[in-house]
Design a protein around this motif. Sequence first.
Motif, PDB file in Angstrom:
ATOM      1  N   ALA A 138      -0.739  -2.896   0.475  1.00  0.00           N
ATOM      2  CA  ALA A 138      -0.811  -3.144   1.915  1.00  0.00           C
ATOM      3  C   ALA A 138      -1.140  -4.601   2.196  1.00  0.00           C
ATOM      4  CB  ALA A 138      -1.860  -2.229   2.545  1.00  0.00           C
ATOM      5  N   SER A 139      -2.015  -5.194   1.353  1.00  0.00           N
ATOM      6  CA  SER A 139      -2.369  -6.596   1.531  1.00  0.00           C
ATOM      7  C   SER A 139      -1.217  -7.510   1.137  1.00  0.00           C
ATOM      8  CB  SER A 139      -3.609  -6.912   0.694  1.00  0.00           C
ATOM      9  OG  SER A 139      -3.905  -8.280   0.745  1.00  0.00           O
ATOM     10  N   ARG A 140      -0.566  -7.188   0.022  1.00  0.00           N
ATOM     11  CA  ARG A 140       0.519  -8.043  -0.477  1.00  0.00           C
ATOM     12  C   ARG A 140       1.701  -8.068   0.478  1.00  0.00           C
ATOM     13  NH1 ARG A 140       3.913  -7.113  -6.107  1.00  0.00           N
ATOM     14  NH2 ARG A 140       5.166  -9.033  -5.964  1.00  0.00           N
ATOM     15  N   TRP A 141       2.016  -6.915   1.055  1.00  0.00           N
ATOM     16  CA  TRP A 141       3.195  -6.827   1.917  1.00  0.00           C
ATOM     17  C   TRP A 141       2.806  -6.795   3.396  1.00  0.00           C
ATOM     18  CZ3 TRP A 141       6.705  -8.251  -1.188  1.00  0.00           C
ATOM     19  CH2 TRP A 141       6.736  -7.810  -2.499  1.00  0.00           C
ATOM     20  N   LYS A 142       1.798  -7.542   3.744  1.00  0.00           N
ATOM     21  CA  LYS A 142       1.322  -7.599   5.133  1.00  0.00           C
ATOM     22  C   LYS A 142       2.340  -8.308   6.023  1.00  0.00           C
ATOM     23  CE  LYS A 142      -2.570  -9.280   7.908  1.00  0.00           C
ATOM     24  NZ  LYS A 142      -3.849 -10.033   7.867  1.00  0.00           N
ATOM     25  N   ILE A 143       2.586  -7.733   7.192  1.00  0.00           N
ATOM     26  CA  ILE A 143       3.490  -8.334   8.175  1.00  0.00           C
ATOM     27  C   ILE A 143       2.670  -9.287   9.043  1.00  0.00           C
ATOM     28  CG2 ILE A 143       5.130  -7.905  10.025  1.00  0.00           C
ATOM     29  CD1 ILE A 143       6.008  -6.719   7.391  1.00  0.00           C
ATOM     30  N   ILE A 144       2.961 -10.583   8.941  1.00  0.00           N
ATOM     31  CA  ILE A 144       2.165 -11.603   9.632  1.00  0.00           C
ATOM     32  C   ILE A 144       2.830 -11.991  10.938  1.00  0.00           C
ATOM     33  CG2 ILE A 144       1.313 -13.977   9.478  1.00  0.00           C
ATOM     34  CD1 ILE A 144       1.118 -13.556   6.468  1.00  0.00           C
ATOM     35  N   GLY A 145       2.025 -12.057  12.011  1.00  0.00           N
ATOM     36  CA  GLY A 145       2.544 -12.479  13.304  1.00  0.00           C
ATOM     37  C   GLY A 145       1.878 -11.737  14.440  1.00  0.00           C
ATOM     38  N   GLU A 146       1.617 -12.465  15.531  1.00  0.00           N
ATOM     39  CA  GLU A 146       0.999 -11.871  16.709  1.00  0.00           C
ATOM     40  C   GLU A 146       1.915 -11.920  17.920  1.00  0.00           C
ATOM     41  OE1 GLU A 146      -1.759 -10.150  16.707  1.00  0.00           O
ATOM     42  OE2 GLU A 146      -1.925 -10.528  14.554  1.00  0.00           O
ATOM     43  N   SER A 147       3.159 -12.289  17.710  1.00  0.00           N
ATOM     44  CA  SER A 147       4.126 -12.286  18.814  1.00  0.00           C
ATOM     45  C   SER A 147       4.459 -10.846  19.188  1.00  0.00           C
ATOM     46  CB  SER A 147       5.403 -13.021  18.397  1.00  0.00           C
ATOM     47  OG  SER A 147       6.000 -12.378  17.283  1.00  0.00           O
ATOM     48  N   VAL A 148       5.033 -10.674  20.380  1.00  0.00           N
ATOM     49  CA  VAL A 148       5.392  -9.328  20.839  1.00  0.00           C
ATOM     50  C   VAL A 148       6.337  -8.623  19.866  1.00  0.00           C
ATOM     51  CG1 VAL A 148       6.629  -8.044  22.634  1.00  0.00           C
ATOM     52  CG2 VAL A 148       4.960  -9.787  23.280  1.00  0.00           C
ATOM     53  N   ARG A 154       5.070  -3.884  13.619  1.00  0.00           N
ATOM     54  CA  ARG A 154       3.950  -3.232  12.924  1.00  0.00           C
ATOM     55  C   ARG A 154       3.664  -1.850  13.499  1.00  0.00           C
ATOM     56  NH1 ARG A 154       1.657  -8.481  12.851  1.00  0.00           N
ATOM     57  NH2 ARG A 154       0.341  -8.003  14.640  1.00  0.00           N
ATOM     58  N   GLN A 155       3.788  -1.723  14.812  1.00  0.00           N
ATOM     59  CA  GLN A 155       3.561  -0.420  15.432  1.00  0.00           C
ATOM     60  C   GLN A 155       4.610   0.582  14.952  1.00  0.00           C
ATOM     61  OE1 GLN A 155       4.414   0.100  19.652  1.00  0.00           O
ATOM     62  NE2 GLN A 155       2.491   1.220  19.882  1.00  0.00           N
ATOM     63  N   GLN A 156       5.847   0.143  14.882  1.00  0.00           N
ATOM     64  CA  GLN A 156       6.915   1.015  14.410  1.00  0.00           C
ATOM     65  C   GLN A 156       6.692   1.410  12.949  1.00  0.00           C
ATOM     66  OE1 GLN A 156      10.794  -0.718  14.856  1.00  0.00           O
ATOM     67  NE2 GLN A 156      11.879   1.220  14.627  1.00  0.00           N
ATOM     68  N   LEU A 157       6.229   0.459  12.152  1.00  0.00           N
ATOM     69  CA  LEU A 157       5.921   0.748  10.745  1.00  0.00           C
ATOM     70  C   LEU A 157       4.856   1.832  10.620  1.00  0.00           C
ATOM     71  CD1 LEU A 157       5.806  -2.727   8.947  1.00  0.00           C
ATOM     72  CD2 LEU A 157       7.100  -0.731   8.203  1.00  0.00           C
ATOM     73  N   SER A 158       3.794   1.710  11.406  1.00  0.00           N
ATOM     74  CA  SER A 158       2.698   2.669  11.312  1.00  0.00           C
ATOM     75  C   SER A 158       3.135   4.074  11.707  1.00  0.00           C
ATOM     76  CB  SER A 158       1.531   2.218  12.209  1.00  0.00           C
ATOM     77  OG  SER A 158       1.889   2.267  13.576  1.00  0.00           O
ATOM     78  N   LEU A 159       4.144   4.169  12.575  1.00  0.00           N
ATOM     79  CA  LEU A 159       4.607   5.466  13.043  1.00  0.00           C
ATOM     80  C   LEU A 159       5.531   6.153  12.057  1.00  0.00           C
ATOM     81  CD1 LEU A 159       5.322   4.670  16.810  1.00  0.00           C
ATOM     82  CD2 LEU A 159       3.467   6.077  15.898  1.00  0.00           C
ATOM     83  N   MET A 160       6.364   5.379  11.317  1.00  0.00           N
ATOM     84  CA  MET A 160       7.407   6.022  10.528  1.00  0.00           C
ATOM     85  C   MET A 160       7.295   5.829   9.023  1.00  0.00           C
ATOM     86  SD  MET A 160       8.917   3.151   9.487  1.00  0.00           S
ATOM     87  CE  MET A 160      10.158   4.014   8.515  1.00  0.00           C
ATOM     88  N   ALA A 161       6.408   4.953   8.548  1.00  0.00           N
ATOM     89  CA  ALA A 161       6.378   4.673   7.115  1.00  0.00           C
ATOM     90  C   ALA A 161       6.059   5.918   6.288  1.00  0.00           C
ATOM     91  CB  ALA A 161       5.361   3.570   6.814  1.00  0.00           C
ATOM     92  N   ALA A 162       5.217   6.783   6.809  1.00  0.00           N
ATOM     93  CA  ALA A 162       4.804   7.967   6.055  1.00  0.00           C
ATOM     94  C   ALA A 162       5.861   9.066   6.039  1.00  0.00           C
ATOM     95  CB  ALA A 162       3.501   8.520   6.625  1.00  0.00           C
ATOM     96  N   THR A 163       6.954   8.914   6.772  1.00  0.00           N
ATOM     97  CA  THR A 163       8.016   9.908   6.800  1.00  0.00           C
ATOM     98  C   THR A 163       9.018   9.618   5.684  1.00  0.00           C
ATOM     99  OG1 THR A 163       9.568   8.701   8.243  1.00  0.00           O
ATOM    100  CG2 THR A 163       7.759   9.903   9.304  1.00  0.00           C
ATOM    101  N   ASN A 164      10.030  10.474   5.581  1.00  0.00           N
ATOM    102  CA  ASN A 164      11.108  10.265   4.621  1.00  0.00           C
ATOM    103  C   ASN A 164      12.386   9.801   5.304  1.00  0.00           C
ATOM    104  OD1 ASN A 164       9.974  10.837   2.046  1.00  0.00           O
ATOM    105  ND2 ASN A 164       9.908  13.003   2.584  1.00  0.00           N
ATOM    106  N   LEU A 179      10.582  -7.963   2.901  1.00  0.00           N
ATOM    107  CA  LEU A 179       9.149  -7.750   3.128  1.00  0.00           C
ATOM    108  C   LEU A 179       8.916  -6.449   3.894  1.00  0.00           C
ATOM    109  CD1 LEU A 179       6.172  -8.757   3.175  1.00  0.00           C
ATOM    110  CD2 LEU A 179       6.731  -9.925   5.304  1.00  0.00           C
ATOM    111  N   VAL A 180       9.729  -6.208   4.926  1.00  0.00           N
ATOM    112  CA  VAL A 180       9.597  -4.984   5.712  1.00  0.00           C
ATOM    113  C   VAL A 180       9.879  -3.758   4.836  1.00  0.00           C
ATOM    114  CG1 VAL A 180      10.539  -3.664   7.649  1.00  0.00           C
ATOM    115  CG2 VAL A 180      10.136  -6.118   7.899  1.00  0.00           C
ATOM    116  N   ALA A 181      10.899  -3.853   3.986  1.00  0.00           N
ATOM    117  CA  ALA A 181      11.227  -2.734   3.094  1.00  0.00           C
ATOM    118  C   ALA A 181      10.053  -2.432   2.163  1.00  0.00           C
ATOM    119  CB  ALA A 181      12.480  -3.064   2.288  1.00  0.00           C
ATOM    120  N   HIS A 182       9.458  -3.483   1.587  1.00  0.00           N
ATOM    121  CA  HIS A 182       8.292  -3.287   0.720  1.00  0.00           C
ATOM    122  C   HIS A 182       7.125  -2.688   1.498  1.00  0.00           C
ATOM    123  CE1 HIS A 182       9.146  -4.900  -3.280  1.00  0.00           C
ATOM    124  NE2 HIS A 182       9.912  -5.812  -2.716  1.00  0.00           N
ATOM    125  N   ALA A 183       6.927  -3.149   2.737  1.00  0.00           N
ATOM    126  CA  ALA A 183       5.825  -2.637   3.555  1.00  0.00           C
ATOM    127  C   ALA A 183       6.011  -1.152   3.846  1.00  0.00           C
ATOM    128  CB  ALA A 183       5.726  -3.426   4.858  1.00  0.00           C
TER     129      ALA A 183
END
Length: 453
Positions: A138-148, A154-164, A179-183
């Motif tokens: 999670a640390s290595r593949w962190k998505i950096i940025g505070e833009s909209v 990041r919000q989309q990642l948190s919602l769907m990463a745990a699915t198949n 990077l997104v794929a690894h995350a």
Amino acid sequence: MKQHRILVVDDEPAIRQSLGGVLEDEGYTVAAVESGESCLAALPGAGFELVLLDIWLPGVDGLEVLARIQEIPFADRPQVVIISGHGSIEAAVKATKLGAFDFLEKPLSVDKVLLTVKNALANRSLALENVRLKGDSASRWKIIGESVPMKALRQQLSLMAATNGRVLIFGESGTGKELVAHAIHAMSPRLPEAFVEVNCAAIPEELIESELFGHRKGSLASAHEDKVGKFQKADGGTLFLDEVGDMSLRTQAKVLRAIEEQRFEPVGAAESLQVDVRVVAATNKNLEQEIEHGNFREDLFYRLNVIPFFVPPLRDRREDIPLLAEHFLAEFTTAYGRKPKELTGEAYRVLTDYHWPGNVRELKNLIERIVILNPQVRVDARHIPLNASKRQQDRSLDRFSSLQEVREAAEREYILKKLEETNGNVTRTAELLGLERSNLYRKMRTLGIGPKE
């Protein structure tokens, strides 16, 4: 070699003595107590990795002790093996539900006790390692940025990463699609298994089927032995198809079948192989246009595009440039053993004014070059090797080659501004723009803008 610490809890002195002796002979460090209260008092800070716990105890019984042990933070929580002279299926089921690793009946078999202890300790070590790996990934593949757009990502990642669900990542070259794929993999239950990457644009057409599905010895001129393909290597994990838009139509047909059926035949094989693979794909092409031109299968597009991700170009999230620059500075100064560096205000201005045609990859390479070639601790504008003629380039109409590009750039900028005003709320933004929500989503997808909701 580390000695594992084990606590024996039993109200019979003979059991405590015999178990302690057997375990110590096997190289374990053993302590023994006679009650549930003594057990709970002995655990904090003692570093016990396993508790052999009698279910029938005076005062607080074994099941109550087991329940309280489960309240200990995971990293400090020992495994528990329940032992009892009055075993029953009901008690065993209840103990398992409360978190016990196993249930042993008295009289105890020495061989069974030693095997159970070994397995319980191995299980705990594996669980702790998985937690550590998840944290590191999670640390290595962190998505950096505070833009909209990046907050939305990041919000989309948190919602769907745990699915198949299958994922298709859109974005220009260098924006961070890998990077997104690894995350996605790092945040999913598949993390302990393999993340396998295939660059579809880098493999010759005559070799890509063998690369993806493997081959049998003698099936190709160069096939001197069996080869395991990427799909099989990714079994249980994640397969990342990078630049999937460069895959030939013939290969697309086989990939489509493998994705649908989770089954495929290696080249030259008569039998098929069954796998469990989550597919994440990425492209810098407009696949809908490729479909219209006959270069990409529409059915494969819809199989891959279950969950779309949009990674915006760096020029559309300029507020993230200082954060990324600081991150890369810290990364490369550590990697090369250099003194920490800092960018001046003028240096930041130069970086944020630049067009970044190579996106985040170009910024990363630039910072690496600065760390290697410049001994200065303070990095000023004169130390940044950017082409001055390209600065402010994106703020000039000279960069556009057609009226269509001017129009799209203006629309992108205006939509991003409205999204920022509504904190990424697409429904509210559509109302402000006088558009249907579905039309706005379509327009955002065309312009490469990722939705927040």
